[in-house]
Design a protein around this motif. Structure first.
Motif, mmCIF file in Angstrom:
data_model
loop_
_atom_site.group_PDB
_atom_site.id
_atom_site.type_symbol
_atom_site.label_atom_id
_atom_site.label_comp_id
_atom_site.label_asym_id
_atom_site.label_seq_id
_atom_site.Cartn_x
_atom_site.Cartn_y
_atom_site.Cartn_z
ATOM 1 N N GLY A 4 96.662 57.551 33.456
ATOM 2 C CA GLY A 4 95.532 58.475 33.408
ATOM 3 C C GLY A 4 94.202 57.768 33.197
ATOM 4 N N ASP A 5 93.128 58.499 33.471
ATOM 5 C CA ASP A 5 91.784 57.976 33.253
ATOM 6 C C ASP A 5 91.467 57.972 31.764
ATOM 7 O OD1 ASP A 5 91.376 57.690 35.966
ATOM 8 O OD2 ASP A 5 90.560 59.721 36.190
ATOM 9 N N ALA A 6 91.023 56.827 31.260
ATOM 10 C CA ALA A 6 90.660 56.713 29.850
ATOM 11 C C ALA A 6 89.244 57.224 29.635
ATOM 12 C CB ALA A 6 90.768 55.263 29.399
ATOM 13 N N ARG A 7 89.002 57.830 28.481
ATOM 14 C CA ARG A 7 87.644 58.215 28.114
ATOM 15 C C ARG A 7 86.916 56.997 27.554
ATOM 16 N NH1 ARG A 7 89.713 63.382 24.611
ATOM 17 N NH2 ARG A 7 90.177 64.820 26.335
ATOM 18 N N GLU A 8 85.666 56.871 27.906
ATOM 19 C CA GLU A 8 84.878 55.728 27.449
ATOM 20 C C GLU A 8 84.166 56.077 26.147
ATOM 21 O OE1 GLU A 8 81.299 52.766 29.018
ATOM 22 O OE2 GLU A 8 82.235 54.223 30.369
ATOM 23 N N ALA A 9 84.360 55.230 25.148
ATOM 24 C CA ALA A 9 83.734 55.462 23.844
ATOM 25 C C ALA A 9 82.310 54.926 23.825
ATOM 26 C CB ALA A 9 84.552 54.793 22.746
ATOM 27 N N ASP A 10 81.491 55.498 22.940
ATOM 28 C CA ASP A 10 80.135 54.988 22.725
ATOM 29 C C ASP A 10 80.186 53.550 22.245
ATOM 30 O OD1 ASP A 10 78.478 57.070 23.450
ATOM 31 O OD2 ASP A 10 78.571 58.038 21.494
ATOM 32 N N ALA A 11 79.363 52.715 22.832
ATOM 33 C CA ALA A 11 79.311 51.324 22.392
ATOM 34 C C ALA A 11 78.810 51.255 20.952
ATOM 35 C CB ALA A 11 78.390 50.525 23.316
ATOM 36 N N GLY A 12 79.566 50.564 20.112
ATOM 37 C CA GLY A 12 79.159 50.404 18.715
ATOM 38 C C GLY A 12 79.343 51.625 17.857
ATOM 39 N N ALA A 13 79.997 52.662 18.376
ATOM 40 C CA ALA A 13 80.189 53.881 17.587
ATOM 41 C C ALA A 13 81.168 53.632 16.445
ATOM 42 C CB ALA A 13 80.714 55.001 18.473
ATOM 43 N N SER A 14 81.004 54.357 15.355
ATOM 44 C CA SER A 14 81.947 54.253 14.247
ATOM 45 C C SER A 14 83.290 54.834 14.667
ATOM 46 C CB SER A 14 81.415 54.992 13.018
ATOM 47 O OG SER A 14 81.229 56.365 13.331
#
Length: 328
Positions: free
Chosen positions: A93-103
């Motif tokens: 499946g397609d992965a969701r991209e997390a915010d760079a540097g997010a906690s």
């Protein structure tokens, strides 16, 4: 030669019968206890169809008995394709991209099998993975008191839920401040709680399909609660896999298993050759323990952890806000 052909025929048929049974149960979504349990074993049909196809294809290419083996091979390959279509999204499946540097927040859940699971091993695994929120189900008062005496709870300043005798106890342990916990309307312990400033977590232990009415009723309560006020994370022992229809409804609401988001197939049950009946002999096949991330969260990692003396593998996942979105 004829006896060898008979053995091959019996082998192919012996593989196809359980494989087709699992496929039909997945399609029909039955309401009986054993049938509901078997739906969770749907992935077992994939290797059964594959081996049946490989055994049938060679004699199907020969003149003697070709028509019968061709029919068996076609059935096996057709079932293999259907199962592959169902299984593929779990690992591609397609992965969701997390915010760079997010906690990030790391969550973990373990079924302790009426408090018998190895406490020291569990908390050592949680410490190694720097777990922020640890959800324990089937935690008894005696087991919880032992955790306290042994200092295992010391890293987790914040606690919610309650231990209960037998299978009904669910406890949430956290390094992050928790809001006031709300007991959900399920037969076993399920709780909703705010985690930190921006997340809402629902810890669940839904009824076993040994009582199909209770199983469906618990899912109805969970789905209604999710519809009315969607949490960010749903975690725990669902007693259902991605092959069960109630889980499809959570998927429709935007909840994705952390294992799927990281393209891993991570079954959790049965483990340690424990449990009733065939569970003692089956490989770990069904993922009935989940970390479900809402639409606002991505999964950076997902894993299962072996804990001795329980029939479930623990699940652990690291989650972070999705790029361009915020958790609800």
């Amino acid at each position: 030669m004829r006896s060898w052909m008979l053995v091959k025929t019996l082998l192919v048929v012996g593989l196809l019968v359980p494989a087709m049974t699992l496929t039909l149960l997945h399609l029909s979504q039955p309401s009986a206890n054993l049938a509901i349990r078997l739906v969770g074993l749907t992935p077992l049909a994939l290797p059964l169809y594959l081996v049946a196809a490989l055994v049938a294809i060679v004699p199907a290419a020969r003149r003697r008995g070709r028509s019968a083996y061709t029919a068996l091979a076609l059935v096996a390959f057709s079932g293999l394709v259907v199962q592959a279509i169902w299984f593929a999204p779990l690992v591609t499946g397609d992965a969701r991209e997390a915010d760079a540097g997010a906690s990030t927040v790391t969550v973990m859940s373990s079924n302790l099998r009426k408090g018998l699971g190895d406490r020291a091993q569990l908390f050592a695994a949680a410490a190694q993975r720097q777990v922020d929120v640890l959800v324990l189900v089937e935690v008894t008062p005696a087991a919880f008191d032992a955790m306290r005496r042994e200092g295992l709870l010391d890293p987790y300043r914040y606690q919610a839920g309650e231990p209960v005798e037998a299978v009904g106890g669910t406890v949430i342990l956290s390094r992050i401040p928790l809001g006031e916990a709300q007991r959900m309307d399920t037969r076993w312990g399920s709780w909703r709680v705010a985690v930190g400033d921006g997340l809402t977590l629902v810890a669940v232990h839904l009824s076993s399909p040994s009582n199909p009415n209770n199983w469906r009723s618990d899912f109805d309560h969970l789905l209604a609660a999710v519809d009315s006020d969607p949490p960010d994370i749903i975690i725990g022992d669902f007693n259902a896999s991605s092959d069960h229809e109630p889980m499809w409804r959570l998927t429709d609401d935007g909840y994705r298993d952390a294992a799927e988001l990281t393209n891993h197939w991570q079954p959790t049950w049965p483990a340690n050759h424990l449990g009733a009946g065939l569970a003692r002999f089956l490989p770990t096949t069904a993922r009935i323990d989940h970390v479900l991330a809402g639409p606002g969260l991505a999964a950076l990692s997902s894993d299962t952890v072996h804990i001795a003396d329980t029939d479930h593998l623990a699940v652990v996942a690291e989650l972070a806000p999705v790029s361009g979105a915020r958790p609800r």
